[in-house]
Write an enzyme that holds these catalytic residues in place. Sequence first.
Site, PDB file in Angstrom:
ATOM      1  N   HIS A 145      90.436   6.049  22.297  1.00  0.00           N
ATOM      2  CA  HIS A 145      91.163   5.429  23.223  1.00  0.00           C
ATOM      3  C   HIS A 145      90.830   5.405  24.344  1.00  0.00           C
ATOM      4  CE1 HIS A 145      91.874   9.995  22.478  1.00  0.00           C
ATOM      5  NE2 HIS A 145      92.426  10.184  23.674  1.00  0.00           N
ATOM      6  N   HIS A 175      90.741   5.908  28.762  1.00  0.00           N
ATOM      7  CA  HIS A 175      91.918   6.450  29.847  1.00  0.00           C
ATOM      8  C   HIS A 175      91.557   5.574  31.110  1.00  0.00           C
ATOM      9  CE1 HIS A 175      93.327  10.332  27.959  1.00  0.00           C
ATOM     10  NE2 HIS A 175      91.689  10.123  27.496  1.00  0.00           N
ATOM     11  N   HIS A 185      91.889   1.180  13.124  1.00  0.00           N
ATOM     12  CA  HIS A 185      91.374   2.357  12.781  1.00  0.00           C
ATOM     13  C   HIS A 185      90.374   3.241  13.636  1.00  0.00           C
ATOM     14  CE1 HIS A 185      92.513   6.930  13.147  1.00  0.00           C
ATOM     15  NE2 HIS A 185      91.238   7.329  12.431  1.00  0.00           N
ATOM     16  N   HIS A 223      91.831   8.537  17.657  1.00  0.00           N
ATOM     17  CA  HIS A 223      91.390   7.324  17.466  1.00  0.00           C
ATOM     18  C   HIS A 223      91.359   6.985  18.727  1.00  0.00           C
ATOM     19  CE1 HIS A 223      93.793   3.981  16.072  1.00  0.00           C
ATOM     20  NE2 HIS A 223      93.335   3.909  17.167  1.00  0.00           N
ATOM     21  N   CYS A 232      97.829   9.676  11.923  1.00  0.00           N
ATOM     22  CA  CYS A 232      97.132   9.605  13.359  1.00  0.00           C
ATOM     23  C   CYS A 232      98.326   8.665  13.935  1.00  0.00           C
ATOM     24  CB  CYS A 232      96.193   8.361  12.902  1.00  0.00           C
ATOM     25  SG  CYS A 232      95.335   8.025  14.597  1.00  0.00           S
ATOM     26  N   GLY A 261      86.814  17.709  24.354  1.00  0.00           N
ATOM     27  CA  GLY A 261      88.603  17.949  24.666  1.00  0.00           C
ATOM     28  C   GLY A 261      89.332  16.530  23.628  1.00  0.00           C
ATOM     29  N   ASN A 316      86.794  10.241  25.769  1.00  0.00           N
ATOM     30  CA  ASN A 316      86.481  11.824  24.882  1.00  0.00           C
ATOM     31  C   ASN A 316      86.247  11.501  23.646  1.00  0.00           C
ATOM     32  OD1 ASN A 316      87.196  13.514  27.879  1.00  0.00           O
ATOM     33  ND2 ASN A 316      89.224  12.778  27.330  1.00  0.00           N
TER      34      ASN A 316
HETATM   35  P1  AMP Z   1      92.132  13.227  24.744  1.00  0.00           P
HETATM   36  O1  AMP Z   1      92.532  14.501  25.506  1.00  0.00           O
HETATM   37  O2  AMP Z   1      91.287  11.585  25.576  1.00  0.00           O
HETATM   38  O3  AMP Z   1      92.018  12.749  22.747  1.00  0.00           O
HETATM   39  O4  AMP Z   1      93.220  11.780  25.382  1.00  0.00           O
HETATM   40  C1  AMP Z   1      94.844  11.261  24.145  1.00  0.00           C
HETATM   41  C2  AMP Z   1      95.529  11.256  24.871  1.00  0.00           C
HETATM   42  O5  AMP Z   1      96.975  11.170  24.500  1.00  0.00           O
HETATM   43  C3  AMP Z   1      95.987  12.665  26.214  1.00  0.00           C
HETATM   44  O6  AMP Z   1      96.190  12.386  27.729  1.00  0.00           O
HETATM   45  C4  AMP Z   1      97.757  13.491  26.214  1.00  0.00           C
HETATM   46  O7  AMP Z   1      97.841  13.180  26.759  1.00  0.00           O
HETATM   47  C5  AMP Z   1      97.851  11.402  25.366  1.00  0.00           C
HETATM   48  N1  AMP Z   1      99.363  11.741  24.341  1.00  0.00           N
HETATM   49  C6  AMP Z   1      99.145  12.305  23.826  1.00  0.00           C
HETATM   50  N2  AMP Z   1     100.525  11.367  22.512  1.00  0.00           N
HETATM   51  C7  AMP Z   1     100.970  10.501  23.042  1.00  0.00           C
HETATM   52  C8  AMP Z   1     102.391   9.870  23.524  1.00  0.00           C
HETATM   53  N3  AMP Z   1     103.208  10.268  22.152  1.00  0.00           N
HETATM   54  N4  AMP Z   1     102.397   8.825  24.432  1.00  0.00           N
HETATM   55  C9  AMP Z   1     101.545   8.680  24.751  1.00  0.00           C
HETATM   56  N5  AMP Z   1     100.404   9.478  25.202  1.00  0.00           N
HETATM   57  C10 AMP Z   1     100.467  10.781  24.438  1.00  0.00           C
HETATM   58 ZN    ZN Z   2      94.618   5.976  14.249  1.00  0.00          ZN
END
Ligand code: AMP
Ligand code: ZN
Length: 116
Positions: free
Chosen positions: A98, A100, A45, A96, A3, A91, A85
């Site tokens: 999160h 935004h 997680h 994991h 992850c 999308g 999301n």
């Molecule tokens: P989601 O599309 O809602 O799953 O959001 C995942 C987010 O993680 C996207 O906006 C990516 O730009 C961001 N992301 C992916 N890899 C990294 C990383 N290594 N560091 C920071 N953000 C990341």
């Molecule tokens: Zn995780």
Amino acid sequence: MDCLFCKIIAGDIPCKKVYEDDNMLAFHDIAPEAPVHVLVIPKCHIGSMDEVNEANSGVVAKIFEKIPEIAKMAGVKNGYRLISNCGPDAGQSVMHLHFHIIGGTELPLHVFPDQE
Ligand code: AMP
Ligand code: ZN
């Protein structure tokens, strides 16, 4: 577990940290979609909003208590949008949970750009 965000929490992958405590980590999104674009994640997680339950919702509450402060730390002054999301149609690309925090400018009101 393979992850990405667990690896960021473990320090195996770097991030631009905004805030951290025992329950959560907040860091700048690697591909920001607005002047402020921060991700807040639980340290444990949880795969997505669909996996929030009675046993783990306490950490989600802690995150929600802290989000206004994290938004200010990230430079938000005039409001922000909070997005999680969940699943393929939304999308979700990292499995994991999160949140935004998006702001730093006036945001479009609608999900679909051609909506009035
Ligand atoms: P989601 O599309 O809602 O799953 O959001 C995942 C987010 O993680 C996207 O906006 C990516 O730009 C961001 N992301 C992916 N890899 C990294 C990383 N290594 N560091 C920071 N953000 C990341
Ligand atoms: Zn995780």
